[in-house]
Design a protein around this motif. Structure first.
Motif, PDB file in Angstrom:
ATOM      1  N   GLN A   1      44.686  44.585  28.589  1.00  0.00           N
ATOM      2  CA  GLN A   1      45.242  45.833  29.102  1.00  0.00           C
ATOM      3  C   GLN A   1      44.251  46.989  29.016  1.00  0.00           C
ATOM      4  N   LEU A   2      43.309  46.898  28.066  1.00  0.00           N
ATOM      5  CA  LEU A   2      42.325  47.970  27.940  1.00  0.00           C
ATOM      6  C   LEU A   2      41.446  48.078  29.180  1.00  0.00           C
ATOM      7  N   THR A   3      41.160  46.971  29.831  1.00  0.00           N
ATOM      8  CA  THR A   3      40.229  46.984  30.960  1.00  0.00           C
ATOM      9  C   THR A   3      40.899  47.337  32.282  1.00  0.00           C
ATOM     10  N   THR A   4      42.204  47.507  32.289  1.00  0.00           N
ATOM     11  CA  THR A   4      42.896  47.914  33.517  1.00  0.00           C
ATOM     12  C   THR A   4      42.680  49.398  33.746  1.00  0.00           C
ATOM     13  N   PRO A   5      42.826  49.874  34.978  1.00  0.00           N
ATOM     14  CA  PRO A   5      42.703  51.316  35.234  1.00  0.00           C
ATOM     15  C   PRO A   5      43.631  52.144  34.358  1.00  0.00           C
ATOM     16  N   GLN A   6      44.855  51.648  34.153  1.00  0.00           N
ATOM     17  CA  GLN A   6      45.788  52.389  33.303  1.00  0.00           C
ATOM     18  C   GLN A   6      45.272  52.453  31.869  1.00  0.00           C
ATOM     19  N   GLY A   7      44.761  51.312  31.365  1.00  0.00           N
ATOM     20  CA  GLY A   7      44.251  51.284  30.006  1.00  0.00           C
ATOM     21  C   GLY A   7      43.032  52.173  29.830  1.00  0.00           C
ATOM     22  N   GLN A   8      42.122  52.157  30.784  1.00  0.00           N
ATOM     23  CA  GLN A   8      40.950  53.012  30.699  1.00  0.00           C
ATOM     24  C   GLN A   8      41.326  54.486  30.726  1.00  0.00           C
ATOM     25  N   ALA A   9      42.382  54.805  31.472  1.00  0.00           N
ATOM     26  CA  ALA A   9      42.841  56.199  31.517  1.00  0.00           C
ATOM     27  C   ALA A   9      43.404  56.631  30.165  1.00  0.00           C
TER      28      ALA A   9
END
Length: 736
Positions: free
Chosen positions: A82-90
């Motif tokens: 989940q960290l590497t998803t756009p949401q996670g990075q945000a």
């Protein structure tokens, strides 16, 4: 000395209103000074002269941006990847921005820029650099740091701020008040009088108040470690109550012998007060002697505790007589007040602290115990030595370290962050090292950095080496080193030495290893090296002091050996519980680990003073009775019979006060309270009240032998009151 204290006690009673008023003024002034001058305490332990400290000093001078405290925010996503998803990075980017905007923060590093993200995409580390050291970070800044990531938590993410910046002053709550409560109950049972118990406790609390207020007033000018005030509070309470107990007990006996309150107080301060002054002096000398090992924070801790003990002695020999003057005969139980006023008196020319033995109750426990011990002295000695030897078996396995987040209380912010980091990245990420490379020119530093990096990477147990960061002038470089093992692991200690050995041959640049982990290892090693020297100093001091008091060679040697038995057994039990984890649940210890590095040397200093207290209070009476014609065995039984009750009460009070600190969550304070309580219990009940009378009975008259030339050379401190006895024989004592 006894005659001087006799006059001081009588004078304090006569001018009791003035004495009480003066002490109350001192208390108020000290309190106001503490409120206005108090400074912050330090949570770090610096050690001038060590490599790690020299590296920190170099960073402060040439690379100030990297010399401040660091924080590490551990992030755990709700699911893998989940960290590497756009949401996670945000989410991570928002958290980094929040951390960067905190007051006192220089900047925060995005974990994606430095690769501080686990391969499964669930854990990340955000490095936060503060502008100042950990002790200069304010409570408001620390609170703001701990609250970072509130929005992420609301979305189901785990955010745990940690790092050295979380270090702070241990909380002192209400749990240690239980120890004071138990001490009060012991006093009530011992005296059978609420007035006597309350007055003794009040006297001790005033002394502690003055001592602690004075200590906090000085903290604005002298940097105190966070544990120094707590150590001072422990000792101030314990010895304050005990010293007042000894004087009050002697005063009550004098009243029962038919003396007037003024004469009773004078003799109590002249006799028991002499022992209090000597006992207090031994504690102060032992604590102040910590300066000999040349470790600044330990010196301050020792002097702080010595100051509170000094105040406790002064209060006991001045304020206590004044308070006893206000109480009169109400310090006695109601059933005994008539005995003290029926007009019968003891022989007033008898030794100043010797009651009429014809009227002694030989059935009391102290006399019965002494007769039993002296009768079976050889089995008692053998069983005592065997038992203490078994308790001391874990001592050689003792490991020392500075406190770390891995052994902090479960649920505390530091522990949560540590456990989350270990879970995601491994234990080595919680104890990272730092290599400082400093050259005379930027070119020299640039040339040395690749060599250092290669050597460190090839060192066993190194997980990774971070790219070098250069200072603005290019002359200083900082490399982060991540071990495979945790900060208190033996393998990490070996790694520190291996790295230093491998980079020692680098030329044209200074290469120094530092970091919280390296500092802890350096401090522990220096303290371990100083321990034998300090132990030798304390043992030598005990022999000399007791030789002065008891005019004997064998009694001081016996006392010193008993002290060594106490220390060894105490170390063994503490290692078994706090390091090996046996019965750890009974003391509320969440995670066993190495002992705090300064505990052994502090324990030696404190237990030495307390052991000499009990030795003096018991054996001084034995010597007095022996000098006045009793056989060695009779003198031993008499000394135990008269001293057992008060020493038992004093030991129970100390155990209660020290034991109250075991209930605190801080593992450092918990281990200190536990070790001191166990040490007092062993020394008072096993060594002083069991082995000592058995050995004294076995030695017989030889116990009091001293070469004539040495007897003439040693000064006479008159702790037994012989000079006072002569003074009293030349005057008519006041009776009821």
């Amino acid at each position: 000395m006894a005659t001087l204290l006799y006059r001081l006690g009588r004078g304090a009673l006569r001018r009791r209103r003035l004495v009480v008023a003066l002490w109350l003024v001192v208390l108020v002034v000290a309190g106001l000074a503490a409120a206005t001058l108090r400074g912050p305490t330090a949570s770090n332990f610096t050690m001038p002269g060590t490599e790690s400290q020299r590296a920190l000093d170099l960073l402060t001078e040439q690379f100030p941006a990297a010399s401040g405290a660091t924080g590490t925010i551990t992030i755990k996503a709700p699911a893998d990847g989940q960290l590497t998803t756009p949401q996670g990075q945000a989410v991570v980017q928002e958290l980094v921005q929040q951390a960067s905007a905190l007051p006192g923060v220089v900047g925060a590093v995005n974990p994606f820029q430095v690769g501080a993200v686990t391969p499964n995409g669930r854990y990340a580390l955000v490095q936060v650099q503060f502008a100042t050291g950990g002790d200069d970070v304010t409570d408001a800044q620390r609170t703001a740091y701990e609250q970072v990531g509130a929005s992420a938590r609301a979305q189901g993410w785990q955010v745990a701020p940690g790092g050295e910046v979380l270090g702070g002053e241990p909380d002192i709550g209400s749990t240690e008040a239980l120890g004071v409560l138990v001490a009060a109950i012991v006093l009530i049972i011992t005296f059978g009088s609420l007035v006597a118990a309350g007055m003794t406790m009040l006297n001790a609390l005033i002394g502690v108040g003055v001592g602690m207020a004075g200590l906090f007033a000085l903290s604005g000018a002298v940097q105190l470690t966070s544990t120094a005030p707590i150590l001072a509070l422990m000792l101030g309470l314990a010895v304050g109550i005990d010293y007042s107990l000894f004087i009050t007990s002697r005063h009550r006996q004098n009243l029962l012998d038919g003396l007037s309150p003024e004469e009773a107080v004078g003799r109590a301060v002249g006799t028991a007060g002499s022992a209090v002054v000597f006992a207090g002096a031994t504690v102060v000398i032992a604590l102040a002697g910590l300066a000999v090992v040349d470790i600044p924070f330990l010196t301050v801790m020792g002097l702080a505790a010595a100051g509170t003990v000094t105040v406790a002695v002064l209060v006991a020999i001045t304020l206590q007589p004044a308070l006893l003057g206000f109480a009169g005969r109400r310090v006695l139980p109601r059933r005994l007040r008539a005995i003290a006023t029926d007009g019968t008196t003891a022989d007033t020319t008898a030794p100043a602290h010797q009651t009429d033995t014809a009227t002694e109750d030989q059935s009391r426990f102290g006399f019965r115990w002494a007769r039993l011990v002296t009768r079976f002295r050889v089995p008692v000695i053998l069983v005592g030595l065997l038992g203490l030897g078994l308790l001391a078996l874990p001592t050689p396995d003792m490991r020392l370290a500075l406190p770390g987040a891995s052994t902090a209380a479960v649920g505390s912010p530091a522990r949560v962050a540590n456990d989350l980091t270990t879970e995601g990245f491994g234990a080595g990420f919680t104890g990272r090292l730092a290599v400082v490379v400093a050259g005379d020119t930027p070119q020299a530093t640039s040339a040395a950095v690749p060599q250092v990096t290669a050597l460190v990477q090839r060192t066993k147990n190194v997980l990774a080496v971070a790219p070098a960061q250069l200072s603005p002038d290019g002359r200083t470089a900082l490399l982060g080193v991540i071990p495979k093992t945790g900060p208190t692991d033996e393998a990490t200690e070996t790694l520190v030495h291996d790295i230093r050995g491998s980079v020692g041959g680098i030329r044209d640049a200074d290469v120094l290893l530092t970091g919280v982990t390296a500092i802890g290892i350096d401090v522990s090693e220096k303290l371990s090296d100083a321990l034998p020297i300090y132990l030798l100093l304390v043992v030598g001091l005990s022999v000399l002091l007791l030789m002065l008091v008891f005019r004997s060679l064998l009694v001081p040697v016996k006392a010193a050996l008993g002290f060594l038995l106490t220390v060894a057994a105490t170390f063994g039990i503490t290692v078994a519980v706090f390091q090996q984890g046996h019965l750890a649940n009974l003391v509320g210890l969440d995670t066993p680990g190495p002992l705090i590095s300064f505990l052994p040397i502090l324990l030696i200093g404190i237990l030495f003073g307390l052991a000499m207290d009990y030795e003096v209070f018991l054996v001084s009476r034995m010597r007095e009775d022996f000098v006045h014609g009793k056989s060695a065995r009779q003198a031993t039984i008499s000394g135990m019979g008269h001293g057992a009750r008060v020493v038992t009460a004093a030991a129970l009070i100390m155990i209660s006060v020290f034991g109250g600190f075991v209930f605190l969550e801080d593992p450092v304070i918990k281990s200190m309270g536990f070790a001191l309580a166990i040490g007092v219990a062993i020394d008072a009940f096993v060594v002083r009240m069991t082995i000592v009378p058995a050995v004294m009975s076995l030695l017989g008259d030889r116990a009091w032998w001293l070469p004539r030339w040495l007897n003439r050379a040693l000064p006479n401190v008159d702790i037994e009151g012989e000079g006072l006895r002569t003074h009293l024989e030349d005057r008519t004592p006041t009776h009821v």
